[in-house]
Design an enzyme around this catalytic site. Structure first.
Site, PDB file in Angstrom:
ATOM      1  N   SER A  95      37.068  39.905  45.004  1.00 48.34           N
ATOM      2  CA  SER A  95      37.959  38.747  45.037  1.00 48.34           C
ATOM      3  C   SER A  95      37.229  37.560  45.685  1.00 48.34           C
ATOM      4  O   SER A  95      36.203  37.135  45.180  1.00 48.34           O
ATOM      5  CB  SER A  95      39.259  39.104  45.765  1.00 48.34           C
ATOM      6  OG  SER A  95      40.285  38.189  45.473  1.00 48.34           O
ATOM      7  N   HIS A 237      44.948  44.793  41.414  1.00 51.83           N
ATOM      8  CA  HIS A 237      43.960  43.930  42.050  1.00 51.83           C
ATOM      9  C   HIS A 237      43.153  44.665  43.119  1.00 51.83           C
ATOM     10  O   HIS A 237      41.969  44.406  43.298  1.00 51.83           O
ATOM     11  CB  HIS A 237      44.670  42.726  42.668  1.00 51.83           C
ATOM     12  CG  HIS A 237      43.737  41.700  43.225  1.00 51.83           C
ATOM     13  ND1 HIS A 237      42.803  41.031  42.447  1.00 51.83           N
ATOM     14  CD2 HIS A 237      43.562  41.238  44.497  1.00 51.83           C
ATOM     15  CE1 HIS A 237      42.100  40.202  43.204  1.00 51.83           C
ATOM     16  NE2 HIS A 237      42.537  40.311  44.448  1.00 51.83           N
TER      17      HIS A 237
END
Length: 275
Positions: A95, A237
């Site tokens: 990320s 995620h």
């Protein structure tokens, strides 16, 4: 036992296996810390696992977190000198950490320092794509709600009841919120400056149900002149948390399959100061 690398408060090592052939330097997601990678070393004897130690968390909790990419990279690149233990190294970022790792490779290349043998990225589109959703400016309550939704996104075919949030977890999130907000500010206000693709192979790890990442290589193939490949894992995620062993095994296998890395001619000229 975790040891801080001598002379640098920017990195911490989780072990030095006698047979390690490569060091993997890891960069956490927004609000994350080196603890996210603490368990990785137990899954490999071929890799030495190291993590960045960023301001505003863990042993650096008293330092203000950084909100601007170049300032963060300034500190990190200083910690990468001299060449890491005389052996190859790779970078991994998730990320926000993927952006940080990418910009660090760019800086290393510009300075003529030894390049990593690979760049591993997950949970993030390539840097030429800006964040579709901006959340760093949200009020505390709304930001916490958004973070909870990201954290609970998983590979679910049937709706499931959300687990009850522990009071201790809620309090911890509120304590960490200034650091999380600073990290999100850094990632969401980042502006990509076009440049030549890196002479470093890129390997993309992606969650099959990650709502924050484009399909396929998510644009990362444009950022390498020597190849990009994708490995998909089930989950959302934060799929890495559920596939820790498999992720480490993938890194180890991918690095073993790379050809021996020789510095390109252009890199040699930079390092010697020739033009």
């Amino acid at each position: 036992m975790r040891q801080v690398r001598p002379g640098s408060r920017w990195f911490t090592s989780f072990g030095e296996p006698a047979g390690a052939v490569c060091e993997v330097v890891c960069f956490p997601h927004a609000g994350g810390a080196s603890a996210a990678f603490r368990g990785w070393q137990r899954h490999t004897a071929a890799l030495a696992v190291t993590s960045a130690r960023l301001p505003g968390r863990e042993g650096r909790i008293g330092e203000p977190p950084l909100r601007e990419m170049s300032a963060l990279v300034d500190g990190l690149v200083a910690g990468l000198r001299p060449p890491r233990a005389g052996r190859p190294y790779a970078l991994y970022g998730h990320s926000m950490g993927a952006l940080v790792a990418f910009e660090l490779v760019r800086r290393v290349w510009a300075l003529g320092l030894p390049l990593p043998v690979a760049l591993f990225v997950s949970g993030r589109d390539a840097p030429q794509y800006a964040d579709a959703e901006q959340v760093h400016h949200l009020p505390d309550g709304e930001l916490l709600d958004r973070l909870r939704k990201w954290d609970s996104t998983a590979d679910r075919e049937q709706p499931q009841e959300e687990p009850q949030e522990l009071p201790q977890y809620a309090e911890l999130m509120r304590l960490l919120l200034p650091t999380i907000r600073a990290d999100l500010t850094l990632a969401e206000t980042y502006r990509y400056v076009p440049g030549p693709p890196l002479p470093v192979p890129v390997r993309v790890l992606r969650g099959s149900h990650d709502p924050l990442v484009r399909p396929g290589h998510a644009g990362w193939a444009r950022q390498s002149s020597v190849g990009c490949a994708v490995r998909e894992f089930s989950g959302g995620h934060f799929f890495v948390q559920d596939h820790e062993r498999s992720v480490v095994e993938f890194l180890e296998t991918a690095l073993a399959g790379l050809p021996a890395q020789e510095p390109p001619e252009e890199y040699d000229r930079k390092e010697t100061g020739a033009r």
